[in-house]
Design an enzyme around this catalytic site. Structure first.
Site, mmCIF file in Angstrom:
data_model
loop_
_atom_site.group_PDB
_atom_site.id
_atom_site.type_symbol
_atom_site.label_atom_id
_atom_site.label_comp_id
_atom_site.label_asym_id
_atom_site.label_seq_id
_atom_site.Cartn_x
_atom_site.Cartn_y
_atom_site.Cartn_z
ATOM 1 N N CYS A 50 0.812 -1.214 0.000
ATOM 2 C CA CYS A 50 0.000 0.000 0.000
ATOM 3 C C CYS A 50 0.843 1.260 0.000
ATOM 4 O O CYS A 50 0.291 2.363 -0.037
ATOM 5 C CB CYS A 50 -0.961 -0.003 1.188
ATOM 6 S SG CYS A 50 -0.147 0.036 2.793
ATOM 7 N N GLU A 108 -6.233 0.959 -7.427
ATOM 8 C CA GLU A 108 -5.071 0.262 -6.889
ATOM 9 C C GLU A 108 -4.815 -1.009 -7.697
ATOM 10 O O GLU A 108 -5.636 -1.922 -7.710
ATOM 11 C CB GLU A 108 -5.293 -0.091 -5.419
ATOM 12 C CG GLU A 108 -4.059 -0.663 -4.752
ATOM 13 C CD GLU A 108 -4.221 -0.807 -3.250
ATOM 14 O OE1 GLU A 108 -3.240 -0.556 -2.534
ATOM 15 O OE2 GLU A 108 -5.326 -1.171 -2.795
#
Length: 484
Positions: free
Chosen positions: A282, A382
């Site tokens: 992340c 993402e």
């Protein structure tokens, strides 16, 4: 024989009884390493009961007694770090160097949690009012749960477990069902470290197990790290059930490359940030906004360095390992296809990578796109893979504005030699972890891990002082003793 994944409850290793499950597979070789069956509701009840029972005495242990098993655990982790790293590589796919670094970051959190006698201290004010003294005292709350992801299976549980038990709570970990082997070994070390029965517990499972844990009446609070949709579900569901909640979600991190930046250095750090752990993290900076005057130079330097990266089995001498599952590899390939369809310029194609000796591995090489518009999926969503999106900007204000329009707010980086740009970035960039002239905005364990917007749901973050506040409630004592 294939190993069976087990729960650790009340100081004992016990079989799960849920029935359904899945194999644990080496991402580089496709070999089956272990079999995992899910926990039943009864298994969850047993773990919560064990934590509840242990809490009654654990909360009243002297704080210096509570941290002694953590000191022993830290030494055990260091003594077995290489063994743990090799387990992690075989089940996750990242390189051994990355695994060693991940474990070091986890160990640092154990170190910080050992300082809890100072971190838990409250405040005292004599004569707060006539004849009245007031004191603030932090108290533990009960049994806490953490649900952790596949991408850092050794580190992220240690964002939570050491702080929870050091502050006097008991703890249940539900690790990812993709790579639970390193946690199995860590819990063997926790057992060796000598925690009382029921203080630390391990429950394996999937969605049903998670939903049971986060709503269980015996659970005081929940920590989560994973994708934004799941983080939002965890936050809303657990909060509605009256739990304390911190839920770290997904990301779409940006890096800005100024025309004053050292281009070779900026390309090196950007590539490392985007492709470390095969992009499955992340903190990956995978959208790169480059000043138009140095855009072509940066793009050439980045692709040249990407060409030099080696991809393969993480236990070999390689720069990047495998993706976690074939399904996830397919998802990343779909993002690449969508970028091509959207009209992005494919500067480097990593789809045809071949690794000698490992024909069944989930491998992708670094993939670089240029001319990526803001509305393209690889600019907004993402990817969680080694895919980098480049775009040029005209003014620094334009770059900051594009960064801030992202729905996510996990991290961002800036490469510059201008202090004014760095100051503007620090003030205006809407992300919880910011780095200047560093590729990855990863805070040390004595700072909390930031996150904003759709990257975080809650008030108190992982690591450091935020963990102490999350795992305790501050009680105020008001005492009146009239003077003689």
């Amino acid at each position: 024989m294939t190993r069976q994944i087990r729960n650790y409850v009340g100081g004992e290793w016990v079989d799960t009884t849920g029935g359904d499950g899945e194999p644990i597979v080496n991402p580089a070789t496709s070999d089956t390493l272990a079999e995992l069956t899910y926990s039943s509701d009864a298994d969850v009840d047993r773990a919560v009961a064990a934590g509840t029972e242990a809490f009654e005495s654990w909360q009243n242990r002297a704080v210096e007694e509570r941290i002694q098993p953590l000191f022993r655990f830290k030494r055990l982790l260091e003594n077995h770090q290489e063994e743990l790293a090799e387990i992690l590589v075989t089940e996750h796919g990242k390189t051994k160097q990355e695994a060693m670094g991940e474990l070091r970051r986890g160990i640092e959190n154990v170190e910080v949690a050992c300082g809890v006698p100072s971190m838990m201290q409250g405040g005292h004010l004599p004569n707060a009012a006539p004849d009245i003294d007031e004191t603030a005292v932090r108290k533990p709350l009960g049994t806490f749960v953490a649900i952790t992801p596949f991408n850092f299976p050794g580190m992220i549980p240690l964002w939570f477990l050491p702080y929870a038990v050091a502050t006097g709570n008991t703890f249940i970990l539900k690790p990812s069902e993709r790579d639970p082997l390193v946690i199995q070994r860590m819990f063997e070390l926790l057992d060796e470290a000598g925690f009382p029965d029921g203080v630390v517990n391990l429950v394996n499972g999937s969605v049903d197990t998670v939903n049971n844990l986060i709503t269980h009446k015996g659970v005081a609070g929940v920590s989560f790290v994973g994708s934004t949709p799941v983080a939002k579900h965890i936050y809303e569901t657990a909060a509605a059930a009256g739990k304390r909640v911190q839920a770290q979600g997904g990301a779409k991190n940006h890096v800005i490359v100024s025309d004053s930046a050292d281009i070779e250095f900026a390309a090196e750090k950007t590539l490392s940030s985007a492709c470390a752990c095969a992009g499955e993290r992340c903190l990956a900076n995978d959208v790169v906004l480059v000043h138009e005057s140095v855009y072509e130079e940066f793009a050439e330097e980045l692709t040249t360095q990407a060409d030099e990266m080696t991809v393969g089995y993480g236990l070999d001498d390689v720069d990047m390992g495998a993706l976690i599952t074939p399904e996830h590899e397919s998802s990343v390939r779909e993002f690449i296809d969508s970028a091509i369809d959207d009209g992005a310029t494919l500067l480097r194609d990593g789809r045809d990578v071949s690794v000698d000796g490992y024909p069944n591995g989930n491998f992708l090489g670094p993939t670089v796109f240029g001319d990526v518009e803001e509305e393209f999926a690889i600019s907004r969503e993402e990817v969680f893979g080694p895919v980098i999106a480049l775009a040029s900007y005209e003014t620094f204000e334009n770059a900051i504005a594009r960064l801030n329009r992202s729905e996510f707010g996990n991290a961002a980086s800036l490469f510059t030699e201008r202090g004014a740009e760095a100051r503007t970035f620090r003030q205006d960039a809407e992300a919880g972890n910011l780095a200047v002239n560093a590729g990855t905005a990863a805070p040390m364990a004595f700072f909390h891990f930031g996150g904003r917007k759709a990257s975080f749901f809650g008030d108190l973050h992982a690591q450091a002082d935020d963990m102490i506040r999350f795992y305790t409630d501050e009680t105020i004592y008001i005492e009146r003793w009239p003077s003689a």
